[in-house]
Design a protein around this motif. Structure first.
Motif, PDB file in Angstrom:
ATOM      1  N   TYR A   2       0.788  -1.240   0.000  1.00 29.52           N
ATOM      2  CA  TYR A   2       0.000   0.000   0.000  1.00 29.52           C
ATOM      3  C   TYR A   2       0.814   1.281   0.000  1.00 29.52           C
ATOM      4  N   TYR A   3       0.227   2.325  -0.616  1.00 26.41           N
ATOM      5  CA  TYR A   3       0.724   3.684  -0.387  1.00 26.41           C
ATOM      6  C   TYR A   3      -0.452   4.517   0.089  1.00 26.41           C
ATOM      7  N   GLU A  32      -4.409  12.090  -2.466  1.00 24.75           N
ATOM      8  CA  GLU A  32      -4.185  12.318  -3.904  1.00 24.75           C
ATOM      9  C   GLU A  32      -4.796  13.644  -4.357  1.00 24.75           C
ATOM     10  N   PHE A  82      -2.269  16.297  -5.204  1.00 24.63           N
ATOM     11  CA  PHE A  82      -1.235  15.993  -6.214  1.00 24.63           C
ATOM     12  C   PHE A  82      -0.846  17.216  -7.033  1.00 24.63           C
ATOM     13  N   VAL A 120       5.206  10.269  -6.213  1.00 21.43           N
ATOM     14  CA  VAL A 120       3.847   9.749  -5.989  1.00 21.43           C
ATOM     15  C   VAL A 120       3.396   8.929  -7.202  1.00 21.43           C
ATOM     16  N   THR A 121       3.752   9.385  -8.401  1.00 17.02           N
ATOM     17  CA  THR A 121       3.386   8.640  -9.619  1.00 17.02           C
ATOM     18  C   THR A 121       4.016   7.243  -9.598  1.00 17.02           C
ATOM     19  N   ARG A 127       2.068   5.150  -7.247  1.00 18.42           N
ATOM     20  CA  ARG A 127       0.738   4.885  -7.809  1.00 18.42           C
ATOM     21  C   ARG A 127       0.814   3.715  -8.797  1.00 18.42           C
ATOM     22  N   ASP A 128       1.957   3.667  -9.545  1.00 18.34           N
ATOM     23  CA  ASP A 128       2.120   2.614 -10.559  1.00 18.34           C
ATOM     24  C   ASP A 128       2.449   1.260  -9.950  1.00 18.34           C
ATOM     25  N   SER A 181      -1.215  -0.290  -4.148  1.00 20.08           N
ATOM     26  CA  SER A 181      -2.645   0.056  -4.036  1.00 20.08           C
ATOM     27  C   SER A 181      -2.811   1.216  -3.063  1.00 20.08           C
ATOM     28  N   LEU A 182      -3.701   2.144  -3.393  1.00 23.95           N
ATOM     29  CA  LEU A 182      -3.939   3.308  -2.536  1.00 23.95           C
ATOM     30  C   LEU A 182      -4.886   2.926  -1.399  1.00 23.95           C
TER      31      LEU A 182
END
Ligand code: AFP
Length: 324
Positions: free
Chosen positions: A205-206, A210, A213, A224-225, A228-229, A232-233
Motif C-alpha cells: 500500500y501507499y 491524492e 497531487f 507519488v506517480t 501509484r504505478d 494500491s492506494l
C-alpha cells in the motif's frame, strides 16, 4: 475465562520491561497512565453520538483548526492522568498553545508530547481515529521551561499510539521493541495481541491525499506517480489509522510539502516524531523527503514537517526521487 485469557497485560509488560533499570524508573507509571486515559477516551468515542458529545466547541485551536468537543475532552483526560502519574514534568499538546508544567522535582523525570485525538474530522463519521504520544527523559538538574520540550526525536525513550477502530489497540515502542495490545472489553485491560511487531518485507500500500497531487512540486509528483504505478492506494485521513495499517501489513505514508503548505501539514513534535520512532524501531524509516525525522532539532512546539514513513526501502526510493 475472559476473552483475553492468560495473555500478558500492558501493565504487567511495562512493569517487567522497565523494572531494574534505574534510568527508566517511573516510566511504567507514565505508560500505565496513558493506557488509563485511552480506556476513558475509548468509552467517550464509542458512546459519543449517544452521549451527545459529537460536534464542535466553536473555538479554534493554535493550529487554526475548529476544535471538536472530543478533542477537548481527550486533551483534558490525558493531561489529568499524566499529571496524576506523579512522574511527568511537562506536557506538550496539539490542542494547547503552551505546555502544561506538572512538576519539577527529581521524580518528575519525563516529558510527554501528545496529539490527544488525531483524525478529528473522522469523529462524526465513525471512522478510526487515534491518540499519539512521545516520551523523553528530562535532565533532572535542568529547570522545567517551555523550551525543555524542544528535543530531537531520536532522544525519545518510548513512543506510543492508540487506534480507536473496530477494536481499540495501543502500540508501544522502545529501543528495538514494538508491542501491540488490544483493549479487552470485558476486563477493561490492554492484553498483548501483537508481540514483537516488525514492518513486513512486502509493501502492498501507499497512503497519501491524492487530492493534493496538483500542488506538489515536480519531483514529488514523480515520486507519488511511481508509487501509484506499483502499490494500491489506502487512505483513511487519520494518520494513526493509516500508519497502523501500514505497520501491520506493510506500506508507505506520505504527507509531503506542497504549494499551500511549504512546511507540510503534520506536526513534528507529537505526530511525526512519535510515529517515526515506532517506524524505525519496527525496521522502517521516517523522512521529510530531505532529512531523517529523528534528527530534526525542533524550534517550536507546534512546528509542521513534511512526512514520509513506512517500509525502509520504499521510503528511501521515494526520497531519492524527491531529491533528498
Ligand atoms: P484532523 O485531526 O484535523 O482530522 O487532521 C488529521 C491529520 O492531522 C492526520 O491525521 C491526517 O493524516 C491528515 O491530517 C489528513 O489531512 P487531509 O484531510 O488534508 O488529507
Amino acid at each position: 475465562m475472559t476473552v483475553s485469557g492468560k495473555r500478558q497485560t500492558l501493565n504487567e509488560f511495562v512493569t517487567s520491561a522497565f523494572s531494574g533499570d534505574a534510568q527508566l524508573d517511573g516510566l511504567d507509571a507514565v505508560i500505565s497512565a496513558i493506557a488509563e486515559g485511552a480506556r476513558q477516551v475509548h468509552r467517550q468515542v464509542e458512546a459519543a453520538a449517544l452521549a451527545d458529545v459529537l460536534g464542535v466547541t466553536g473555538e479554534t485551536n493554535v493550529q487554526g483548526e475548529i476544535v471538536q468537543r472530543l478533542d477537548t475532552a481527550s486533551s483534558d483526560i490525558f493531561v489529568d492522568v499524566l499529571r496524576n502519574s506523579g512522574r511527568v514534568a511537562i506536557i506538550g499538546c496539539e490542542e494547547l498553545e503552551r505546555p502544561v508544567i506538572a512538576g519539577d522535582d527529581a521524580k518528575h523525570a519525563y516529558m510527554v508530547l501528545m496529539d490527544p485525538l488525531d483524525g478529528s474530522s473522522n469523529i462524526d463519521v465513525a471512522v478510526s481515529i487515534g491518540s499519539i504520544f512521545g516520551i523523553w527523559r528530562r535532565n533532572p538538574s535542568d529547570p522545567v521551561t517551555d523550551d525543555s520540550l524542544l528535543r530531537p526525536g531520536h532522544e525519545q525513550v518510548v513512543a506510543a499510539y492508540v487506534v480507536y477502530g473496530s477494536s481499540t489497540v495501543m502500540v508501544t515502542a522502545t529501543r528495538n521493541s514494538v508491542q501491540g495490545f488490544t483493549l479487552d472489553p470485558e476486563t477493561g485491560s490492554f492484553a498483548i495481541t501483537h508481540p514483537d511487531l516488525r514492518i513486513p518485507e512486502e509493501c502492498p500500500y501507499y497512503s497519501t491525499n491524492e487530492g493534493n497531487f496538483k500542488t506538489l512540486d515536480e519531483s514529488t509528483q514523480r515520486a507519488v506517480t511511481s508509487l501509484r504505478d506499483t502499490y494500491s492506494l489506502r487512505y483513511v485521513g487519520s494518520l494513526v489509522a493509516d500508519f497502523h495499517r501500514n505497520l501491520l501489513k506493510g506500506g508507505i505514508f506520505l504527507y509531503p510539502a506542497d504549494r499551500n503548505r511549504p512546511d507540510g501539514r503534520l506536526r513534528l513534535m507529537y505526530e511525526a516524531n512519535p510515529l517515526g520512532f515506532v517506524a524505525e524501531q519496527a525496521g522502517g524509516a521516517a523522512s521529510t523527503g530531505r532529512q531523517r525525522i529523528m534528527d530534526i532539532m525542533p524550534e517550536k512546539l507546534h512546528q509542521r514537517t513534511p512526512l514520509i514513513l513506512g517500509n525502509r526501502d520504499v521510503v528511501e526510493k521515494a526520497v531519492a526521487i524527491i531529491g533528498g
